[in-house]
Scaffold this motif. Structure first.
Motif, PDB file in Angstrom:
ATOM      1  N   VAL A 180      -2.591   4.715  -5.453  1.00  0.00           N
ATOM      2  CA  VAL A 180      -1.721   5.104  -4.350  1.00  0.00           C
ATOM      3  C   VAL A 180      -2.411   6.229  -3.596  1.00  0.00           C
ATOM      4  O   VAL A 180      -2.749   7.265  -4.186  1.00  0.00           O
ATOM      5  N   MET A 181      -2.647   6.011  -2.301  1.00  0.00           N
ATOM      6  CA  MET A 181      -3.347   6.994  -1.474  1.00  0.00           C
ATOM      7  C   MET A 181      -2.412   7.532  -0.404  1.00  0.00           C
ATOM      8  O   MET A 181      -1.618   6.785   0.179  1.00  0.00           O
ATOM      9  N   ARG A 182      -2.537   8.834  -0.172  1.00  0.00           N
ATOM     10  CA  ARG A 182      -1.682   9.454   0.830  1.00  0.00           C
ATOM     11  C   ARG A 182      -2.303   9.286   2.223  1.00  0.00           C
ATOM     12  O   ARG A 182      -2.679  10.248   2.891  1.00  0.00           O
ATOM     13  N   LYS A 183      -2.429   8.044   2.612  1.00  0.00           N
ATOM     14  CA  LYS A 183      -2.958   7.700   3.931  1.00  0.00           C
ATOM     15  C   LYS A 183      -2.189   6.481   4.425  1.00  0.00           C
ATOM     16  O   LYS A 183      -1.824   5.605   3.631  1.00  0.00           O
ATOM     17  N   PRO A 184      -1.954   6.371   5.743  1.00  0.00           N
ATOM     18  CA  PRO A 184      -1.217   5.213   6.262  1.00  0.00           C
ATOM     19  C   PRO A 184      -2.063   3.940   6.206  1.00  0.00           C
ATOM     20  O   PRO A 184      -3.295   3.992   6.137  1.00  0.00           O
ATOM     21  N   LEU A 185      -1.409   2.817   6.254  1.00  0.00           N
ATOM     22  CA  LEU A 185      -2.104   1.530   6.200  1.00  0.00           C
ATOM     23  C   LEU A 185      -3.104   1.387   7.349  1.00  0.00           C
ATOM     24  O   LEU A 185      -4.174   0.794   7.180  1.00  0.00           O
ATOM     25  N   LYS A 186      -2.758   1.951   8.500  1.00  0.00           N
ATOM     26  CA  LYS A 186      -3.639   1.834   9.670  1.00  0.00           C
ATOM     27  C   LYS A 186      -5.006   2.475   9.415  1.00  0.00           C
ATOM     28  O   LYS A 186      -6.030   2.019   9.943  1.00  0.00           O
ATOM     29  N   TYR A 187      -5.039   3.523   8.613  1.00  0.00           N
ATOM     30  CA  TYR A 187      -6.310   4.186   8.283  1.00  0.00           C
ATOM     31  C   TYR A 187      -7.272   3.192   7.639  1.00  0.00           C
ATOM     32  O   TYR A 187      -8.444   3.114   8.006  1.00  0.00           O
ATOM     33  N   PHE A 188      -6.759   2.410   6.690  1.00  0.00           N
ATOM     34  CA  PHE A 188      -7.607   1.418   6.005  1.00  0.00           C
ATOM     35  C   PHE A 188      -7.889   0.222   6.914  1.00  0.00           C
ATOM     36  O   PHE A 188      -8.985  -0.324   6.895  1.00  0.00           O
ATOM     37  N   HIS A 189      -6.911  -0.154   7.716  1.00  0.00           N
ATOM     38  CA  HIS A 189      -7.075  -1.289   8.630  1.00  0.00           C
ATOM     39  C   HIS A 189      -8.228  -1.059   9.599  1.00  0.00           C
ATOM     40  O   HIS A 189      -8.989  -1.981   9.915  1.00  0.00           O
ATOM     41  N   ASP A 190      -8.372   0.173  10.062  1.00  0.00           N
ATOM     42  CA  ASP A 190      -9.433   0.499  11.023  1.00  0.00           C
ATOM     43  C   ASP A 190     -10.815   0.543  10.378  1.00  0.00           C
ATOM     44  O   ASP A 190     -11.825   0.407  11.066  1.00  0.00           O
ATOM     45  N   LEU A 191     -10.881   0.747   9.062  1.00  0.00           N
ATOM     46  CA  LEU A 191     -12.166   0.863   8.368  1.00  0.00           C
ATOM     47  C   LEU A 191     -12.634  -0.433   7.722  1.00  0.00           C
ATOM     48  O   LEU A 191     -13.834  -0.694   7.636  1.00  0.00           O
ATOM     49  N   LEU A 192     -11.713  -1.243   7.283  1.00  0.00           N
ATOM     50  CA  LEU A 192     -12.079  -2.457   6.551  1.00  0.00           C
ATOM     51  C   LEU A 192     -12.662  -3.519   7.483  1.00  0.00           C
ATOM     52  O   LEU A 192     -12.216  -3.653   8.629  1.00  0.00           O
ATOM     53  N   PRO A 193     -13.646  -4.284   7.021  1.00  0.00           N
ATOM     54  CA  PRO A 193     -14.262  -5.330   7.865  1.00  0.00           C
ATOM     55  C   PRO A 193     -13.262  -6.438   8.193  1.00  0.00           C
ATOM     56  O   PRO A 193     -12.596  -6.967   7.307  1.00  0.00           O
ATOM     57  N   THR A 194     -13.168  -6.770   9.474  1.00  0.00           N
ATOM     58  CA  THR A 194     -12.168  -7.741   9.920  1.00  0.00           C
ATOM     59  C   THR A 194     -12.495  -9.166   9.495  1.00  0.00           C
ATOM     60  O   THR A 194     -11.616 -10.028   9.528  1.00  0.00           O
ATOM     61  N   ASN A 195     -13.752  -9.423   9.103  1.00  0.00           N
ATOM     62  CA  ASN A 195     -14.084 -10.779   8.666  1.00  0.00           C
ATOM     63  C   ASN A 195     -13.611 -11.048   7.240  1.00  0.00           C
ATOM     64  O   ASN A 195     -13.656 -12.183   6.772  1.00  0.00           O
ATOM     65  N   ALA A 196     -13.150 -10.007   6.535  1.00  0.00           N
ATOM     66  CA  ALA A 196     -12.695 -10.182   5.157  1.00  0.00           C
ATOM     67  C   ALA A 196     -11.253  -9.731   4.940  1.00  0.00           C
ATOM     68  O   ALA A 196     -10.618 -10.145   3.971  1.00  0.00           O
ATOM     69  N   PHE A 197     -10.735  -8.883   5.806  1.00  0.00           N
ATOM     70  CA  PHE A 197      -9.383  -8.354   5.616  1.00  0.00           C
ATOM     71  C   PHE A 197      -8.506  -8.699   6.816  1.00  0.00           C
ATOM     72  O   PHE A 197      -8.904  -8.489   7.960  1.00  0.00           O
ATOM     73  N   ARG A 198      -7.339  -9.233   6.517  1.00  0.00           N
ATOM     74  CA  ARG A 198      -6.411  -9.661   7.556  1.00  0.00           C
ATOM     75  C   ARG A 198      -4.997  -9.182   7.249  1.00  0.00           C
ATOM     76  O   ARG A 198      -4.551  -9.198   6.096  1.00  0.00           O
ATOM     77  N   LYS A 199      -4.300  -8.795   8.296  1.00  0.00           N
ATOM     78  CA  LYS A 199      -2.897  -8.434   8.142  1.00  0.00           C
ATOM     79  C   LYS A 199      -2.073  -9.706   8.045  1.00  0.00           C
ATOM     80  O   LYS A 199      -2.277 -10.646   8.806  1.00  0.00           O
ATOM     81  N   ILE A 200      -1.142  -9.746   7.107  1.00  0.00           N
ATOM     82  CA  ILE A 200      -0.218 -10.870   7.023  1.00  0.00           C
ATOM     83  C   ILE A 200       1.219 -10.401   7.259  1.00  0.00           C
ATOM     84  O   ILE A 200       2.142 -11.212   7.333  1.00  0.00           O
TER      85      ILE A 200
END
Length: 251
Positions: A180-200
Motif C-alpha cells: 500500500v503506497m501513499r500515492k494516488p493511482l494517477k501517479y502510477f498511471h503516468d509512469l507505467l508503460p502504456t503498452n503493458a498497463f491499461r485502466k479497466i
C-alpha cells in the motif's frame, strides 16, 4: 500506431480528398464521375501503406545508431519524391480530369502544391508516431521503491499485476506480495508503460501480461480474470477499449 489504423487513416484521407476535389471542380461534374475520382485518389494514396511499413522498419533498425535520424529523414525525402512521381504517373494515365480544359497531365496546377504539402505532413506524422513508439518500447524499466514494515523492495513494472485506488492510497498487487503506497493511482498511471498497463476502471489498472481471460460477470458485464485467479470488473466506459486492445494483441 497499428498498421490497420494507418490503412483506415489513408483510405479515409483519400476519400475525403476525392470529395473535396469533386466539389471544388464543380464545372466538370457533368464530365467526371465521382466513382472515378474516388478510385483515382485511392490509387494515389494506397502506396502510402507500403511507405508506412518501410518507415517502420527503417526507424526500428536505425533509431539506436548515432546518425539514425539522418537516415530516417533521408529515407523520408526519398519516399516523398517517389510518391510524387507515382502521383504524376497515375494522374497522367488514368486521371478523370485528363485532357479537360485547364488541366495538364490530368491535374490542375494547385494539385501539385496541395499534394506535396500533404505528403510532407503525412510523413512528419508517421515519423513522429513511430519514433515515439520505438522510444516507449525500448525505454529502460522504471523501478518502484515499495515498503512493507521496515523492509524496502525494488519492483519493476513487470512484477506488478494490478493496482487499485483506495482513497489517497494505491494498493499494488505484485509478485512480491501486496503493498500500500501513499500515492494516488494517477501517479502510477503516468509512469507505467502504456503498452503493458491499461485502466479497466477509474480505480483499477491491470498489467495486460498478467491477464488470462476476459469473461462475462454475474451482472453480464465484462470481467478481467488475472493469472492468479483474481477477478476485476471492467467499467462500461472501458469495455470497448479493453476488448479492442486484446483483439489487436492476438492472432
Amino acid at each position: 500506431m497499428k498498421t490497420r489504423n494507418f490503412i483506415a487513416l489513408t483510405l479515409s484521407m483519400a476519400m475525403l480528398l476525392a470529395l473535396l476535389i469533386y466539389w471544388r471542380e464543380y464545372q466538370t461534374r457533368d464530365q467526371v464521375a465521382l466513382f472515378h475520382v474516388l478510385a483515382w485518389q485511392i490509387g494515389i494514396w494506397a502506396p502510402w501503406i507500403l511507405g508506412f511499413k518501410l518507415m517502420e522498419r527503417i526507424i526500428a533498425k536505425t533509431r539506436k545508431l548515432q546518425f539514425g535520424i539522418v537516415i530516417v529523414l533521408g529515407s523520408a525525402v526519398v519516399w516523398v519524391v517517389l510518391h510524387y512521381g507515382w502521383f504524376f504517373f497515375l494522374s497522367s494515365t488514368i486521371s478523370p480530369y485528363l485532357n479537360l480544359p485547364g488541366s495538364r497531365f490530368g491535374v490542375y496546377r494547385y494539385f501539385f502544391i496541395f499534394w506535396t504539402l500533404i505528403d510532407i505532413g503525412l510523413m512528419w506524422f508517421v515519423i513522429d508516431k513511430l519514433w515515439k513508439l520505438e522510444l516507449e518500447e525500448t525505454a529502460p524499466p522504471v523501478l518502484f521503491e515499495l515498503t512493507r514494515g521496515n523492509n524496502k523492495y525494488f519492483c519493476s513494472p513487470a512484477q506488478i499485476h494490478l493496482l487499485a485506488a483506495e482513497n489517497y492510497y494505491t494498493r499494488l498487487f505484485t509478485s512480491e506480495g501486496v503493498f500500500v503506497m501513499r500515492k494516488p493511482l494517477k501517479y502510477f498511471h503516468d509512469l507505467l508503460p502504456t503498452n503493458a498497463f491499461r485502466k479497466i476502471h477509474r480505480s483499477t489498472i491491470i498489467n495486460v501480461n498478467q491477464v488470462s481471460e476476459l469473461a462475462k460477470g454475474n451482472d453480464q458485464g465484462l470481467e478481467v480474470i488475472m493469472k492468479d485467479g483474481t477477478r476485476r470488473r471492467v467499467s462500461r466506459s472501458y469495455v470497448k477499449e479493453i476488448t479492442q486492445f486484446f483483439k489487436d494483441r492476438t492472432y
